[in-house]
Design a protein around this motif. Structure first.
Motif: not given
Length: 404
Positions: A216-217, A343-350
């Motif tokens: 998903y990420t 946080s980990l999701f957002g880190f990968a996304q950004m």
């Protein structure tokens, strides 16, 4: 204070999450003027966007775990305060290097809104409810990028680009007060995690080894990178190449954001009768079709405003269907550490989005070709991630067995 399940709480969370889009979209019409005033190249000015995303990505690795330990509200309030101070620094920057530095610091504070907004939704709702609430939240939040470039275009024309950052500072201070007074703490006390390096690494290892989380990420990140490729290149393509005025730039941007809102609303409506996986597939196919059309037109040297904007509106319609489903799916397995997972999701996304934006700036050839190709390749990669990972490893409790 408001009830956690109140629509007004959802609206306030959307306003908090909107700080991120505002910090990027409001100053898009000012990018050419910033380059001129600070004697900076197109690539350097676009790096102020990538620096923001890099800071945003790094901060999220710490923001979520801090919120899992101390609660959502204290970290969100502190983030808004840091964002406001850094915004004032951006307004007073006298060269592009200092602007990059303050944009990075701005992102450190600005990450709190999106990370903790996602986590708060997971705190309050079940995984399947979260997908629908996130789609509603995204529809409300989309008003920010729809209006921000228009407001920014008027401000840069009449007040100068520094005024944009002063307004962002005021918005952050207002949100700090609203969150402190109006929203209850959404996190259950028994879900709080200890703030120890070993616990943090253990949580991240657990989350990062979950194959459904990764699917998903990655799908979300690749889709978001197509959006950021457009954000990074659109002002130079539309204003410098196609001759759109800064004041009118926001109107065109609002047109494509309308496609995103339509996608969010479709996701909400379809969520009543379709599985999240089915909504996700439709959204990715729609976005991929739009990306292929945009790239094909650019390769054929069909250069016009609508050769960019119409396909982008289609892409954003698909994106509006994809992002809420993938956000909810990524967090579905982690109710006790939603902040760390967010946080980990957002880190990968950004991180992936920052690379996409930097690539557009580095390879920009003065036309829409590079931007269109990066957008198309990102949507195709998102489709591949969906097929290879999400369909094969859906999140238990969120999806049933994936269907084509």
């Amino acid at each position: 204070m408001l009830a956690l399940t109140s629509i007004w709480t959802t609206i306030l969370l959307a306003a908090a999450v909107a700080l991120g889009p505002l910090a990027t979209d409001m100053y898009l019409p000012a990018l050419p003027q910033i380059g001129s005033d600070l004697n900076a190249s197109t690539g350097d000015v676009q790096l102020t966007l990538s620096f923001y995303l890099a800071g945003f990505a790094m901060a999220q690795l710490f923001c979520g775990p801090l919120a899992d330990c101390f609660g959502r509200k204290p970290i969100m309030i502190a983030g808004f305060f840091i964002f406001a101070l850094a915004s004032i620094g951006c307004a007073r920057a006298t060269d592009v290097d200092s602007l990059m530095l303050f944009r990075f610091l701005q992102a450190l504070g600005g990450s709190a809104g999106p990370v903790l907004g996602r986590a708060a939704v997971r705190d309050i709702y079940t995984p399947q409810q979260s997908a629908r609430i996130m789609a509603i939240l995204a529809s409300i939040m989309a008003l920010a990028p729809a209006l921000a470039p228009t407001i920014g275009g008027v401000m840069v024309t009449h007040l100068g680009w520094a005024s944009i950052f002063y307004v962002l500072a005021g918005y952050a201070l207002a949100m700090m007060a609203i969150v402190a007074i109006g929203i209850p703490e959404p996190m259950c006390p028994e879900y709080r995690q200890p703030l120890r390096p070993t616990s943090l690494l253990k949580n991240y290892r657990l989350i990062g080894s979950d194959i459904s989380f990764l699917g998903y990420t990655l799908t979300n990140s690749l889709m978001y990178s197509s959006l950021f490729a457009f954000i990074s290149g659109s002002s130079f393509v539309l204003i410098d190449f196609l001759g759109v005025s800064p004041q009118h730039f926001g109107l065109y941007f609002a047109f494509v954001v309308a496609g995103y809102i339509v996608g969010n609303l479709l996701a909400v409506r379809l969520g009543k009768r379709l599985l999240p996986d089915q909504i996700l597939l439709r959204g990715i196919l729609l976005a991929t079709a739009g990306g292929i059309v945009m790239a094909s037109l650019a390769l054929a040297e069909v250069y016009s405003v609508w050769a960019v904007m119409l396909p982008q509106a289609v892409i954003l319609c698909g994106t509006g269907m994809v992002l809420p489903q993938t956000m909810a799916g990524a967090l579905a397995n982690f109710p006790r550490m939603a902040g760390s997972a967010s946080s980990l999701f957002g880190f990968a996304q950004m991180t992936i989005a920052a690379g996409s934006g930097a690539l557009v700036g580095y390879l920009h050839n003065g036309t829409s070709l590079v931007m269109a190709l990066v957008i198309a390749l990102s949507t195709l990669a998102a489709l591949a991630s969906y097929v290879l990972l999400v369909q094969r490893f859906p999140a238990p409790g969120f999806e049933v067995e994936a269907r084509v």
